[in-house]
Scaffold this motif. Sequence first.
Motif, PDB file in Angstrom:
ATOM      1  N   MET A   1     -22.188 -15.031  -2.258  1.00 30.50           N
ATOM      2  CA  MET A   1     -23.192 -14.075  -1.849  1.00 30.50           C
ATOM      3  C   MET A   1     -24.288 -14.814  -1.078  1.00 30.50           C
ATOM      4  O   MET A   1     -24.758 -15.857  -1.503  1.00 30.50           O
ATOM      5  CB  MET A   1     -23.774 -13.388  -3.089  1.00 30.50           C
ATOM      6  N   VAL A   2     -24.689 -14.265   0.056  1.00 32.81           N
ATOM      7  CA  VAL A   2     -25.751 -14.825   0.890  1.00 32.81           C
ATOM      8  C   VAL A   2     -27.000 -13.975   0.703  1.00 32.81           C
ATOM      9  O   VAL A   2     -26.944 -12.749   0.778  1.00 32.81           O
ATOM     10  CB  VAL A   2     -25.335 -14.812   2.382  1.00 32.81           C
ATOM     11  N   HIS A   3     -28.122 -14.641   0.437  1.00 37.72           N
ATOM     12  CA  HIS A   3     -29.407 -13.958   0.300  1.00 37.72           C
ATOM     13  C   HIS A   3     -30.299 -14.383   1.458  1.00 37.72           C
ATOM     14  O   HIS A   3     -30.184 -15.508   1.947  1.00 37.72           O
ATOM     15  CB  HIS A   3     -30.081 -14.332  -1.021  1.00 37.72           C
ATOM     16  N   ALA A   4     -31.199 -13.498   1.866  1.00 40.59           N
ATOM     17  CA  ALA A   4     -32.111 -13.830   2.965  1.00 40.59           C
ATOM     18  C   ALA A   4     -33.390 -13.035   2.840  1.00 40.59           C
ATOM     19  O   ALA A   4     -33.428 -11.955   2.234  1.00 40.59           O
ATOM     20  CB  ALA A   4     -31.455 -13.525   4.308  1.00 40.59           C
ATOM     21  N   TYR A   5     -34.443 -13.590   3.429  1.00 42.54           N
ATOM     22  CA  TYR A   5     -35.694 -12.864   3.615  1.00 42.54           C
ATOM     23  C   TYR A   5     -35.730 -12.417   5.062  1.00 42.54           C
ATOM     24  O   TYR A   5     -35.389 -13.188   5.964  1.00 42.54           O
ATOM     25  CB  TYR A   5     -36.898 -13.753   3.303  1.00 42.54           C
ATOM     26  N   ILE A   6     -36.139 -11.187   5.281  1.00 42.50           N
ATOM     27  CA  ILE A   6     -36.257 -10.652   6.634  1.00 42.50           C
ATOM     28  C   ILE A   6     -37.738 -10.398   6.875  1.00 42.50           C
ATOM     29  O   ILE A   6     -38.350  -9.567   6.189  1.00 42.50           O
ATOM     30  CB  ILE A   6     -35.445  -9.357   6.806  1.00 42.50           C
ATOM     31  N   LEU A   7     -38.318 -11.129   7.819  1.00 40.27           N
ATOM     32  CA  LEU A   7     -39.726 -10.986   8.166  1.00 40.27           C
ATOM     33  C   LEU A   7     -39.808  -9.984   9.316  1.00 40.27           C
ATOM     34  O   LEU A   7     -39.117 -10.138  10.326  1.00 40.27           O
ATOM     35  CB  LEU A   7     -40.308 -12.331   8.574  1.00 40.27           C
ATOM     36  N   ILE A   8     -40.637  -8.971   9.146  1.00 38.46           N
ATOM     37  CA  ILE A   8     -40.619  -7.839  10.072  1.00 38.46           C
ATOM     38  C   ILE A   8     -42.014  -7.562  10.630  1.00 38.46           C
ATOM     39  O   ILE A   8     -42.978  -7.474   9.872  1.00 38.46           O
ATOM     40  CB  ILE A   8     -40.102  -6.576   9.347  1.00 38.46           C
ATOM     41  N   GLN A   9     -42.082  -7.410  11.940  1.00 40.14           N
ATOM     42  CA  GLN A   9     -43.297  -6.945  12.589  1.00 40.14           C
ATOM     43  C   GLN A   9     -43.077  -5.488  12.972  1.00 40.14           C
ATOM     44  O   GLN A   9     -41.981  -5.113  13.409  1.00 40.14           O
ATOM     45  CB  GLN A   9     -43.609  -7.780  13.825  1.00 40.14           C
ATOM     46  N   THR A  10     -44.127  -4.672  12.792  1.00 37.72           N
ATOM     47  CA  THR A  10     -44.015  -3.246  13.076  1.00 37.72           C
ATOM     48  C   THR A  10     -45.086  -2.807  14.063  1.00 37.72           C
ATOM     49  O   THR A  10     -46.041  -3.534  14.334  1.00 37.72           O
ATOM     50  CB  THR A  10     -44.177  -2.403  11.793  1.00 37.72           C
ATOM     51  N   GLU A  11     -44.927  -1.605  14.555  1.00 39.59           N
ATOM     52  CA  GLU A  11     -45.982  -0.979  15.343  1.00 39.59           C
ATOM     53  C   GLU A  11     -47.180  -0.750  14.421  1.00 39.59           C
ATOM     54  O   GLU A  11     -47.025  -0.626  13.202  1.00 39.59           O
ATOM     55  CB  GLU A  11     -45.494   0.351  15.910  1.00 39.59           C
ATOM     56  N   VAL A  12     -48.370  -0.681  14.993  1.00 42.49           N
ATOM     57  CA  VAL A  12     -49.588  -0.470  14.216  1.00 42.49           C
ATOM     58  C   VAL A  12     -49.465   0.810  13.393  1.00 42.49           C
ATOM     59  O   VAL A  12     -49.070   1.858  13.912  1.00 42.49           O
ATOM     60  CB  VAL A  12     -50.820  -0.399  15.147  1.00 42.49           C
ATOM     61  N   GLY A  13     -49.769   0.712  12.114  1.00 42.09           N
ATOM     62  CA  GLY A  13     -49.756   1.869  11.223  1.00 42.09           C
ATOM     63  C   GLY A  13     -48.401   2.266  10.689  1.00 42.09           C
ATOM     64  O   GLY A  13     -48.280   3.271   9.983  1.00 42.09           O
ATOM     65  N   LYS A  14     -47.360   1.502  10.986  1.00 44.33           N
ATOM     66  CA  LYS A  14     -46.001   1.875  10.575  1.00 44.33           C
ATOM     67  C   LYS A  14     -45.461   1.057   9.396  1.00 44.33           C
ATOM     68  O   LYS A  14     -44.366   1.319   8.916  1.00 44.33           O
ATOM     69  CB  LYS A  14     -45.030   1.710  11.753  1.00 44.33           C
ATOM     70  N   SER A  15     -46.192   0.054   8.920  1.00 37.23           N
ATOM     71  CA  SER A  15     -45.622  -0.864   7.928  1.00 37.23           C
ATOM     72  C   SER A  15     -45.194  -0.163   6.648  1.00 37.23           C
ATOM     73  O   SER A  15     -44.127  -0.455   6.105  1.00 37.23           O
ATOM     74  CB  SER A  15     -46.592  -2.009   7.617  1.00 37.23           C
ATOM     75  N   SER A  16     -45.971   0.762   6.155  1.00 38.03           N
ATOM     76  CA  SER A  16     -45.631   1.439   4.907  1.00 38.03           C
ATOM     77  C   SER A  16     -44.349   2.261   5.036  1.00 38.03           C
ATOM     78  O   SER A  16     -43.461   2.187   4.186  1.00 38.03           O
ATOM     79  CB  SER A  16     -46.783   2.334   4.469  1.00 38.03           C
ATOM     80  N   SER A  17     -44.247   3.031   6.104  1.00 38.98           N
ATOM     81  CA  SER A  17     -43.048   3.854   6.286  1.00 38.98           C
ATOM     82  C   SER A  17     -41.819   2.992   6.562  1.00 38.98           C
ATOM     83  O   SER A  17     -40.717   3.296   6.099  1.00 38.98           O
ATOM     84  CB  SER A  17     -43.248   4.879   7.404  1.00 38.98           C
ATOM     85  N   VAL A  18     -41.988   1.898   7.283  1.00 40.78           N
ATOM     86  CA  VAL A  18     -40.878   0.980   7.546  1.00 40.78           C
ATOM     87  C   VAL A  18     -40.391   0.360   6.243  1.00 40.78           C
ATOM     88  O   VAL A  18     -39.190   0.322   5.966  1.00 40.78           O
ATOM     89  CB  VAL A  18     -41.285  -0.111   8.566  1.00 40.78           C
ATOM     90  N   ALA A  19     -41.301  -0.109   5.406  1.00 42.36           N
ATOM     91  CA  ALA A  19     -40.914  -0.721   4.130  1.00 42.36           C
ATOM     92  C   ALA A  19     -40.160   0.268   3.257  1.00 42.36           C
ATOM     93  O   ALA A  19     -39.129  -0.074   2.658  1.00 42.36           O
ATOM     94  CB  ALA A  19     -42.146  -1.250   3.397  1.00 42.36           C
ATOM     95  N   LYS A  20     -40.632   1.504   3.190  1.00 36.23           N
ATOM     96  CA  LYS A  20     -39.963   2.524   2.365  1.00 36.23           C
ATOM     97  C   LYS A  20     -38.559   2.815   2.876  1.00 36.23           C
ATOM     98  O   LYS A  20     -37.624   2.958   2.096  1.00 36.23           O
ATOM     99  CB  LYS A  20     -40.793   3.800   2.333  1.00 36.23           C
ATOM    100  N   GLU A  21     -38.416   2.906   4.183  1.00 29.84           N
ATOM    101  CA  GLU A  21     -37.097   3.213   4.753  1.00 29.84           C
ATOM    102  C   GLU A  21     -36.127   2.036   4.594  1.00 29.84           C
ATOM    103  O   GLU A  21     -34.959   2.227   4.257  1.00 29.84           O
ATOM    104  CB  GLU A  21     -37.233   3.594   6.229  1.00 29.84           C
ATOM    105  N   ILE A  22     -36.618   0.837   4.810  1.00 31.59           N
ATOM    106  CA  ILE A  22     -35.754  -0.338   4.692  1.00 31.59           C
ATOM    107  C   ILE A  22     -35.258  -0.525   3.265  1.00 31.59           C
ATOM    108  O   ILE A  22     -34.118  -0.908   3.033  1.00 31.59           O
ATOM    109  CB  ILE A  22     -36.497  -1.601   5.184  1.00 31.59           C
ATOM    110  N   GLU A  23     -36.110  -0.241   2.290  1.00 28.15           N
ATOM    111  CA  GLU A  23     -35.733  -0.438   0.896  1.00 28.15           C
ATOM    112  C   GLU A  23     -34.572   0.471   0.483  1.00 28.15           C
ATOM    113  O   GLU A  23     -33.871   0.191  -0.486  1.00 28.15           O
ATOM    114  CB  GLU A  23     -36.941  -0.218  -0.013  1.00 28.15           C
ATOM    115  N   GLN A  24     -34.330   1.536   1.235  1.00 25.19           N
ATOM    116  CA  GLN A  24     -33.230   2.454   0.933  1.00 25.19           C
ATOM    117  C   GLN A  24     -31.886   2.001   1.522  1.00 25.19           C
ATOM    118  O   GLN A  24     -30.850   2.574   1.212  1.00 25.19           O
ATOM    119  CB  GLN A  24     -33.566   3.860   1.456  1.00 25.19           C
TER     120      GLN A  24
END
Length: 77
Positions: A1-24
Amino acid sequence: MVHAYILIQTEVGKSSSVAKEIEQIPGVTQAEDVTGPYDVIARAEAASVDELGKLVMSRVQAVDGITRTLTCPVVHF
């Protein structure tokens, strides 16, 4: 099994919605809003490096609001 951290830059004001969607996304075990040069950090797992690449390119990068990603596979020495 391979594990990784994904560092993500988002548009201004989108970080919360991006995190919620990615977690799904199957294969993503955690996604959190952070401060600093990146807006979201996610932890993911896959059966191989190739599968991890497919996960990031086809699923994570397709999320609306993401401008850039950096994938950091976990290594064990």
